[in-house]
Design an enzyme around this catalytic site. Structure first.
Site, short mmCIF file in Angstrom:
data_model
loop_
_atom_site.label_atom_id
_atom_site.label_comp_id
_atom_site.label_asym_id
_atom_site.label_seq_id
_atom_site.Cartn_x
_atom_site.Cartn_y
_atom_site.Cartn_z
N GLU A 92 0.83 -1.26 0.06
CA GLU A 92 -0.09 0.17 -0.12
C GLU A 92 0.76 1.28 -0.06
O GLU A 92 0.42 2.25 -0.59
CB GLU A 92 -0.92 -0.08 1.28
CG GLU A 92 -1.88 1.01 1.43
CD GLU A 92 -2.99 0.78 2.23
OE1 GLU A 92 -3.74 -0.12 1.79
OE2 GLU A 92 -3.09 1.61 3.02
N ASP A 93 1.95 1.25 0.70
CA ASP A 93 2.79 2.41 0.95
C ASP A 93 4.02 2.49 0.27
O ASP A 93 4.60 3.65 0.28
CB ASP A 93 2.92 2.66 2.38
CG ASP A 93 1.52 3.03 3.01
OD1 ASP A 93 0.67 3.33 2.43
OD2 ASP A 93 1.45 2.65 4.35
#
Length: 180
Positions: free
Chosen positions: A69-70
């Site tokens: 996600e990051d």
């Protein structure tokens, strides 16, 4: 591989990935690895209070839970480094960018609920860790929505891990102090 060796390998991988983006904990200069290690700490303690718990698997998923996600980490890279089951667990914990914002959490929870209970435990541990003092930039509406999301997580993952469910219930109650 023993848990200690896996922890070291995994935390180094995750730390380097999050450092590429200079990612820190919101409203602080603290490195993001602190959040990752706090989630892993919840998993470590939960393992002592849970029967039939795969600590090795859960610890690696906990430390990697935000990499897709990051960071620029790909599913294939996670699979290559840690195996398909860990990559699938991390993928389920990752909100899909192609969905409208209001559908992302439920979609992720639906994918998590199809996997091993240790993945459920990581999601519970992540929200427990995130129910600390909210970022200064959050208004009361954002804080209230975050608390309500925590209740949805608790309900959707009910039966996944009694110890972490009780911890999350307590954190939700404590979070009330941050609401106007």
């Amino acid at each position: 591989m023993d848990v200690q060796t896996a922890y070291q390998k995994t935390i180094i991988f995750a730390t380097l990935k999050h450092l590429e983006n200079n990612q820190t904990i919101a409203d602080s200069e603290l490195p993001y690895v602190i959040h990752l290690s706090n989630v892993a700490m919840e998993i470590l303690i939960a393992s002592h209070n849970t029967t039939h718990f795969d600590l090795l698997f859960a610890t690696q998923v906990a430390l990697l839970h935000d990499t897709l996600e990051d960071t620029n980490t790909s599913f294939e890279e996670l699979e290559r480094e840690f195996g398909i089951e860990i990559a699938e667990g991390v993928s389920a914990l990752t909100k899909r960018e192609d969905l409208p914002k209001e559908e992302k959490m439920i979609d992720s929870l639906n994918r998590i609920s199809k996997l091993r209970k240790e993945v459920w435990a990581v999601k519970l541990a992540d929200r427990i860790t995130n129910l600390q003092k909210p970022p200064k930039s959050w208004d009361d509406l954002k804080r209230r929505k975050y608390k309500e999301e925590a209740k949805v997580i608790l309900e959707k993952l009910k039966g996944g891990n009694d110890y972490l469910e009780n911890r999350l219930k307590a954190k939700i109650e404590e979070y009330e102090q941050y609401l106007d």
